[in-house]
Design a protein around this motif. Structure first.
Motif, mmCIF file in Angstrom:
data_model
loop_
_atom_site.group_PDB
_atom_site.id
_atom_site.type_symbol
_atom_site.label_atom_id
_atom_site.label_comp_id
_atom_site.label_asym_id
_atom_site.label_seq_id
_atom_site.Cartn_x
_atom_site.Cartn_y
_atom_site.Cartn_z
ATOM 1 N N PRO A 258 0.820 -1.215 0.000
ATOM 2 C CA PRO A 258 0.000 0.000 0.000
ATOM 3 C C PRO A 258 0.852 1.263 0.000
ATOM 4 O O PRO A 258 1.893 1.346 0.651
ATOM 5 C CB PRO A 258 -0.805 -0.109 1.299
ATOM 6 N N ASP A 260 0.083 5.800 -0.380
ATOM 7 C CA ASP A 260 -0.738 6.789 0.297
ATOM 8 C C ASP A 260 -2.174 6.699 -0.206
ATOM 9 O O ASP A 260 -2.464 6.043 -1.224
ATOM 10 C CB ASP A 260 -0.179 8.186 0.057
ATOM 11 N N CYS A 261 -3.084 7.365 0.494
ATOM 12 C CA CYS A 261 -4.505 7.295 0.145
ATOM 13 C C CYS A 261 -5.178 8.614 0.478
ATOM 14 O O CYS A 261 -4.625 9.477 1.165
ATOM 15 C CB CYS A 261 -5.182 6.144 0.887
ATOM 16 N N LEU A 268 -12.704 5.896 -0.261
ATOM 17 C CA LEU A 268 -11.263 5.834 -0.047
ATOM 18 C C LEU A 268 -10.589 5.421 -1.347
ATOM 19 O O LEU A 268 -10.995 4.437 -1.983
ATOM 20 C CB LEU A 268 -10.943 4.823 1.052
ATOM 21 N N TYR A 269 -9.553 6.190 -1.730
ATOM 22 C CA TYR A 269 -8.769 5.868 -2.919
ATOM 23 C C TYR A 269 -7.341 5.592 -2.468
ATOM 24 O O TYR A 269 -6.650 6.475 -1.949
ATOM 25 C CB TYR A 269 -8.833 7.013 -3.926
ATOM 26 N N LEU A 270 -6.935 4.359 -2.643
ATOM 27 C CA LEU A 270 -5.649 3.885 -2.147
ATOM 28 C C LEU A 270 -4.734 3.552 -3.322
ATOM 29 O O LEU A 270 -5.099 2.745 -4.187
ATOM 30 C CB LEU A 270 -5.854 2.637 -1.284
ATOM 31 N N SER A 272 -1.585 1.705 -4.728
ATOM 32 C CA SER A 272 -0.881 0.493 -4.323
ATOM 33 C C SER A 272 0.144 0.095 -5.376
ATOM 34 O O SER A 272 -0.136 0.139 -6.586
ATOM 35 C CB SER A 272 -1.871 -0.666 -4.104
ATOM 36 N N ILE A 294 -4.860 1.845 -8.574
ATOM 37 C CA ILE A 294 -5.611 2.627 -7.608
ATOM 38 C C ILE A 294 -6.796 1.788 -7.173
ATOM 39 O O ILE A 294 -7.515 1.209 -8.007
ATOM 40 C CB ILE A 294 -6.058 3.990 -8.192
ATOM 41 N N GLU A 296 -10.341 1.576 -5.181
ATOM 42 C CA GLU A 296 -11.466 2.350 -4.671
ATOM 43 C C GLU A 296 -12.218 1.504 -3.650
ATOM 44 O O GLU A 296 -12.624 0.374 -3.937
ATOM 45 C CB GLU A 296 -12.399 2.753 -5.808
ATOM 46 N N GLY A 324 1.505 7.722 -6.206
ATOM 47 C CA GLY A 324 1.054 7.280 -4.894
ATOM 48 C C GLY A 324 2.100 7.339 -3.816
ATOM 49 O O GLY A 324 1.863 6.867 -2.700
#
Length: 521
Positions: A258, A260-261, A268-270, A272, A294, A296, A324
């Protein structure tokens, strides 16, 4: 400089013309020098000439030392002549032509001691020097202004106090279940809960000073609530006997670390990283970064094992640009900081570049809406460094700074304006740096070292992954920072179980005294 007012491009104090002190004499500043910074540049120019004269004298052979001492360098003479012109208040006539350089002839056709302009004939070398010096001076002034326009901003704060947060660090020391991991990105889920993401994590038991039945998964997460009496709650899939990563890509030969998000519109958008094993890697680095997705999460406030996930591949991998590293919402855009991997003889260099996407396009999962902060090029294909624009493709991206890390944060600090980047330079370092910018695009200040990891005295430990966690700071001008420690190979992890955790530091900052306004330089 109290009482300094602007008057038609020339600075005055009251009704008196501005003056400059040289050799304890007050000299009038001519109209050709439009501001105080130009006077400083002129003084530096004179100083440069004297240094060059000294260098030339030192470089001469001993046989020529006497001659050198008696004959000043040409550049020094030019400076002296220009200053003589200023002192004499004798600016060159604007209508003077090249013929003016010829000596004036009297009725008897014999040269006299004046030239066509009426200046003394011995003044002609000064005329030539003055023209050259004026050209050089204009060049230096232009460079001064150009550099000032693109120069890095001043760091507005200094470190006032630093202290390790031992109790907060130990709150992550678990003896059962999740027993260590790195990564350690966090984001607030409302006012009473933070969500943490971890990379490679151990699941098992710690007995005494040894890991028992330890198994590693590639990611996990946790809930943290305020209050020392509320332990963290960790999440992964499977069970302790056969744990599985919380997040998994579709390809079975890859896994997620992972990044940042951000929360946008309640989702939430992470970001990876897609990672695969690399048996050819050196030491602990037997992996490679193959791409980015990304993720979601449509129900981020529910337990992570019940999340509804959608993953989408991100562009940029073909140019080794990985988004990211950090992200933040500012206005109607989500700004996404990316690293660009540049192979070096000593390893990889992670230059920081910037992308953005409108939040409404992100909500529609239109990943083609990403724009990249790039440099323009002319018709010949040459890069024009001073011209930037937002491009749909990451060609010639602007490098914000070159010592970035694949894991870092860019965020705001309570009580301060602008944005602050916190990171371990070049990814692996016992130093933690901070930079400042008024806007995500920069320009970014020079780095300020805010902490040095004391564990670096142990040469077997790797220090990396420094990040700021703004939601944990309760006071103005305060930073809560984490960094990661890694003992190296698996046997070291087994026998040193309380190293591989986030380590917390509190950094208190103070605002520097107000610097003079340099917008006119």
């Amino acid at each position: 400089m109290t009482g300094l007012i602007s008057s038609g491009g020339c600075h005055q104090v009251g009704n008196r013309p501005a003056t400059a002190a040289v050799d304890n004499r007050l000299l009038p500043v001519p109209q050709s020098l439009p501001c105080a910074s130009d006077i400083l540049t002129l003084a530096l120019f004179f100083r440069l000439a004297s240094i060059m004269q000294f260098s030339i004298s030192r470089a001469e052979r001993p046989a020529k030392q006497a001659d050198t001492a008696a004959r000043p360098s040409p550049l020094s003479s030019i400076c002296q002549d220009v200053w003589a012109l200023i002192q004499a208040r004798a600016p060159l006539p604007p209508h003077a032509a090249e013929s003016d350089m010829l000596p004036h002839r009297g009725p008897d056709r014999k040269p006299n001691n004046t030239c066509c302009t009426g200046l003394p004939l011995e003044f002609l070398p000064q005329r030539r020097h003055a023209r050259l010096a004026s050209s050089l001076l204009c060049f230096f002034l232009a460079q001064n202004r150009a550099l000032g326009a693109n120069s890095p901003p001043e760091m507005p704060v200094a470190v006032e106090a630093v202290r390790p947060l031992t109790q907060m660090s130990r709150s992550f020391w678990m003896r059962n279940g999740w027993t260590g991991g790195d990564g350690a990105y966090s984001i607030p889920l409302g006012r009473k809960r933070s969500l943490w993401f971890f990379g490679d994590s151990f699941i098992g038991t710690i007995e005494g000073e040894r890991r028992i039945q330890a198994r590693m998964i590639h990611n996990a997460c946790a809930w943290q609530e305020p209050g020392a009496d509320k332990p963290l709650q960790f999440f992964w899939k499977g069970h302790e006997g056969a744990p599985e990563a919380l997040l998994a890509p579709e390809r079975k030969d890859t896994y997620y670390w992972p990044g940042d998000c951000a929360m946008v519109g309640g989702r939430l958008y992470l970001f990876s990283k897609r990672i695969s094993d690399d048996p050819q890697g050196q030491g602990a680095f037997k992996f490679k970064w193959t791409g980015d997705d990304i993720l979601e999460v449509t129900n981020p406030t529910e337990k992570p094992v019940a999340w509804r996930l959608h993953s989408y591949p991100l562009p940029g991998g073909e140019l080794d640009i990985h988004p990211g590293t950090s992200c933040l919402v500012d206005g109607s855009y989500l700004y996404v900081f990316c690293t660009r991997e540049m192979p070096q003889p000593t390893g990889l260099k992670h230059s920081l570049v910037l992308a953005r996407i409108k939040t409404q396009l992100l909500a529609a999962l239109n990943c083609q809406g990403f724009e990249y902060f790039c440099q323009q090029s002319n018709e010949a294909g040459q890069i024009e460094k001073d011209k930037t624009f937002w491009s749909p493709s990451p060609v010639n991206p602007v490098v914000l700074f070159e010592d970035a890390a694949p894991e870092m944060t860019v965020s705001r600090i309570k009580g301060l304006k602008g944005f602050f980047a916190v990171y371990s330079p070049f990814g692996l370092s016992d130093s933690i740096f901070m930079r400042f910018a008024e806007h995500p695009e920069g320009p970014w200040s020079r780095p300020l070292q805010i902490y040095r990891c004391p564990e670096a005295a142990d040469k077997k430990l790797l220090c990396y992954g420094a990040k700021a966690h703004s939601e944990l700071s309760s006071l103005d001008r305060q930073l809560i920072v984490t960094y990661c420690l890694n003992p190296g190979d698996l046997p070291a992890h087994i026998h040193r179980p309380f190293v591989y955790f986030p380590h917390f530091v509190q950094v208190s900052l103070r605002v520097k005294p107000q610097m003079p306004d340099q917008s006119g330089l």
